[in-house]
Write a protein that holds these residues in place. Structure first.
Motif, mmCIF file in Angstrom:
data_model
loop_
_atom_site.group_PDB
_atom_site.id
_atom_site.type_symbol
_atom_site.label_atom_id
_atom_site.label_comp_id
_atom_site.label_asym_id
_atom_site.label_seq_id
_atom_site.Cartn_x
_atom_site.Cartn_y
_atom_site.Cartn_z
ATOM 1 N N SER A 343 0.816 -1.217 0.000
ATOM 2 C CA SER A 343 0.000 0.000 0.000
ATOM 3 C C SER A 343 0.846 1.263 0.000
ATOM 4 O O SER A 343 0.348 2.342 -0.341
ATOM 5 C CB SER A 343 -0.923 0.008 1.226
ATOM 6 O OG SER A 343 -0.161 0.083 2.419
ATOM 7 N N GLU A 361 1.304 -1.408 -8.082
ATOM 8 C CA GLU A 361 0.761 -0.617 -9.189
ATOM 9 C C GLU A 361 -0.708 -0.912 -9.439
ATOM 10 O O GLU A 361 -1.418 -0.083 -9.995
ATOM 11 C CB GLU A 361 1.568 -0.880 -10.470
ATOM 12 C CG GLU A 361 2.988 -0.349 -10.419
ATOM 13 C CD GLU A 361 3.042 1.158 -10.197
ATOM 14 O OE1 GLU A 361 2.199 1.867 -10.781
ATOM 15 O OE2 GLU A 361 3.900 1.620 -9.424
ATOM 16 N N ARG A 366 -3.505 0.447 -2.257
ATOM 17 C CA ARG A 366 -2.591 1.566 -2.476
ATOM 18 C C ARG A 366 -3.325 2.737 -3.123
ATOM 19 O O ARG A 366 -3.140 3.895 -2.748
ATOM 20 C CB ARG A 366 -1.434 1.127 -3.370
ATOM 21 C CG ARG A 366 -0.413 2.258 -3.578
ATOM 22 C CD ARG A 366 0.349 2.106 -4.861
ATOM 23 N NE ARG A 366 1.105 3.318 -5.162
ATOM 24 C CZ ARG A 366 1.626 3.587 -6.346
ATOM 25 N NH1 ARG A 366 1.481 2.733 -7.344
ATOM 26 N NH2 ARG A 366 2.285 4.713 -6.554
ATOM 27 N N GLN A 367 -4.149 2.452 -4.113
ATOM 28 C CA GLN A 367 -4.864 3.524 -4.806
ATOM 29 C C GLN A 367 -5.908 4.168 -3.892
ATOM 30 O O GLN A 367 -6.111 5.386 -3.924
ATOM 31 C CB GLN A 367 -5.546 2.994 -6.072
ATOM 32 C CG GLN A 367 -4.883 1.793 -6.739
ATOM 33 C CD GLN A 367 -3.429 1.979 -7.088
ATOM 34 O OE1 GLN A 367 -2.980 3.092 -7.312
ATOM 35 N NE2 GLN A 367 -2.668 0.890 -7.133
ATOM 36 N N GLY A 370 -4.090 6.372 -1.393
ATOM 37 C CA GLY A 370 -3.647 7.602 -2.047
ATOM 38 C C GLY A 370 -4.765 8.615 -2.177
ATOM 39 O O GLY A 370 -4.575 9.821 -1.951
ATOM 40 N N GLY A 385 -3.379 12.057 -5.834
ATOM 41 C CA GLY A 385 -3.819 10.682 -5.655
ATOM 42 C C GLY A 385 -5.316 10.497 -5.778
ATOM 43 O O GLY A 385 -5.800 9.372 -5.901
ATOM 44 N N ARG A 388 -6.347 9.193 -9.393
ATOM 45 C CA ARG A 388 -5.946 7.786 -9.526
ATOM 46 C C ARG A 388 -6.888 6.875 -8.730
ATOM 47 O O ARG A 388 -7.231 5.778 -9.184
ATOM 48 C CB ARG A 388 -4.507 7.616 -9.049
ATOM 49 C CG ARG A 388 -3.944 6.219 -9.245
ATOM 50 C CD ARG A 388 -2.537 6.102 -8.693
ATOM 51 N NE ARG A 388 -2.026 4.760 -8.867
ATOM 52 C CZ ARG A 388 -1.017 4.425 -9.653
ATOM 53 N NH1 ARG A 388 -0.402 5.350 -10.361
ATOM 54 N NH2 ARG A 388 -0.610 3.172 -9.750
ATOM 55 N N GLY A 389 -7.314 7.339 -7.552
ATOM 56 C CA GLY A 389 -8.227 6.544 -6.748
ATOM 57 C C GLY A 389 -9.572 6.345 -7.427
ATOM 58 O O GLY A 389 -10.119 5.243 -7.453
ATOM 59 N N MET A 392 -9.200 3.957 -10.292
ATOM 60 C CA MET A 392 -9.102 2.581 -9.810
ATOM 61 C C MET A 392 -10.477 2.013 -9.496
ATOM 62 O O MET A 392 -10.781 0.860 -9.826
ATOM 63 C CB MET A 392 -8.222 2.540 -8.565
ATOM 64 C CG MET A 392 -7.944 1.123 -8.032
ATOM 65 S SD MET A 392 -9.302 0.332 -7.129
ATOM 66 C CE MET A 392 -9.519 1.485 -5.776
#
Length: 432
Positions: A343, A361, A366-367, A370, A385, A388-389, A392
């Motif tokens: 993460s 990735e 992790r997403q 973020g 972030g 990107r979240g 995802m």
């Protein structure tokens, strides 16, 4: 119905073998992912982003214009060419503050505007009585992760101390060339003139868990989604009459309502979406309202919480629909075993072995972390972030839908109907 004693089942080799393989695999897998990922962060450190800023305006020293700040930054960049542990990013103060405020830097080393002029004053008349020493500022960034910030702090502090020693050599050489008679105290001062000052580059509120509140809140959302998937899957099967439901000493069995696998998954997913509103609201109320977690942009945090639980839950329901009981094992491996170490919340991805960096990735935690960091720490900036979240979550719901409904539709077309509980063949106890 067999009259054999139920403990005879312990004599079945298959019972021991199957369960031994499963629990042994889980134990080994969790050990490899958790311990293996974090056992040597310094040894695996690769290109940790750290800012390098020279705001030095320069000054005349020895009859010529000198810019020690530029010399220091060039020296640090040159010394790091033989290794790739730290990715020194030369930038100005404004850019550095923006990058710290988005979690894209784990720290920074700043040479102040008056560095050269303050250094030059040390070799002037009456140096022994001087009390003003030049400073080199080390900035930390706990919001990007405490371990990563600590690593950046160590690297920048070492670089600052090395820079001070280099400047000291120049000052000592100048004093000797001028044949200046300096007291011992003054010579010690010239040998190591700079003071290393450590500051927080992006301060957090007191109830932010030292930069870990975003990770733990994200983990709560993921766990809510995966556990809800397990609960909802079982309760829908019970409501349709495909399974019994044990309530303490009572066993309840509803009348059978025949449903295809696709219909069952659709019912479960609809229930998940509706209950995600409840779970997301209670998670936010518990974290902020009851426990006092520092948070801003509450409507956005609520929306992201609800969507995260829904996406994780529907993904879990798809795995359970496709794989059945083993699906919960796959859910645990994907959402917990592989996700937590990768993460980047505790140990940064730059300090993980290459295999774990690749997992990071696409692992959802992790997403999600973020995006929650962006909302909690970085004023919900899209490129910190949050975008990107959201991407995802969009990809996650698309993959979960295609996989879950695609495979269950295949099962239905092949005539792989589910067997209701009242039609299940009675098992025969095999002799060990």
């Amino acid at each position: 119905m067999s009259n054999a004693h139920p403990f005879r089942v312990l004599r079945a080799k298959r019972l021991w073998t199957v369960n031994g393989v499963i629990v042994g695999f889980v134990a080994l897998l969790f050990t490899v992912f958790y311990v293996g990922a974090n056992i040597d962060p310094a040894g695996h450190l690769h290109k940790l982003p750290v800012g390098l800023v020279s705001a030095d305006e320069g000054a005349k020293a020895g009859g010529k214009q000198t810019d020690l700040g530029a010399q220091i930054t060039q020296s640090i960049k040159k010394s790091s060419q033989g290794g790739d542990s730290i990715d020194w990013k030369v930038m100005d103060e404004k850019e550095m503050k923006e990058e710290l405020g988005k979690g894209k830097l784990f720290g920074a080393l700043v040479v102040p505007r008056d560095f050269t002029s303050t250094v030059a004053a040390l070799t002037g008349p009456g140096v022994a009585g001087k009390t003003v020493r030049p400073t080199l500022t080390v900035l930390t960034n706990q919001s990007a992760g405490s371990v990563g910030s600590s690593m950046a702090r160590q690297a920048t502090t070492t670089a600052a101390q090395s820079a001070s020693a280099q400047v000291g050599e120049q000052l000592t050489a100048q004093a000797e060339a001028a044949q200046a008679q300096l007291p011992a105290a003054a010579r010690l001062l010239l040998a190591d003139p700079a003071v290393v000052q450590i500051e927080d580059g992006h301060p957090l509120d007191s109830h932010s868990g030292l930069g870990l509140s975003a990770f733990y809140y994200s983990l709560v959302l993921v766990v809510c989604g995966m556990l809800a998937a397990n609960v909802i899957s079982g309760q829908v099967d019970h409501a349709l009459g495909y399974t019994h439901n044990d309530m303490g000493p009572l066993r309840v069995h509803n009348p059978l309502l025949r449903a295809t696998r696709v219909q069952t998954l659709a019912i479960s997913s609809t229930l998940m979406v509706g209950l995600s509103l409840l779970m997301g609201s209670l998670a936010l109320a518990g974290a902020v309202g009851i426990m006092g977690m520092d948070a801003s942009h509450l409507p956005l945090l609520w929306l992201f919480s609800v969507c995260t639980i829904a996406v994780v839950g529907i993904g879990g329901l798809g795995l359970l629909a496709v794989f059945g009981t083993p699906g919960m094992l796959f859910i645990t491996i994907f959402y917990i075993a592989m996700a937590v170490p990768t993460s980047g919340a505790t140990v940064p991805l730059q300090a993980l072995p290459g295999f774990y960096r690749v997992l990071g990735e696409f692992e959802p935690l992790r997403q999600i972390t973020g995006a929650v960091r962006s909302i909690l720490y970085y004023d919900a900036q899209a490129d910190a972030g949050l975008t990107r979240g959201w991407v995802m979550l969009g990809v996650g719901i698309a993959v979960a839908g295609l996989f879950g409904f695609g495979v269950t539709r295949f099962y239905d077309r092949k005539g792989l109907d589910r067997i209701p509980a009242d039609e299940e063949p009675q098992p025969v106890l095999a002799r060990a």
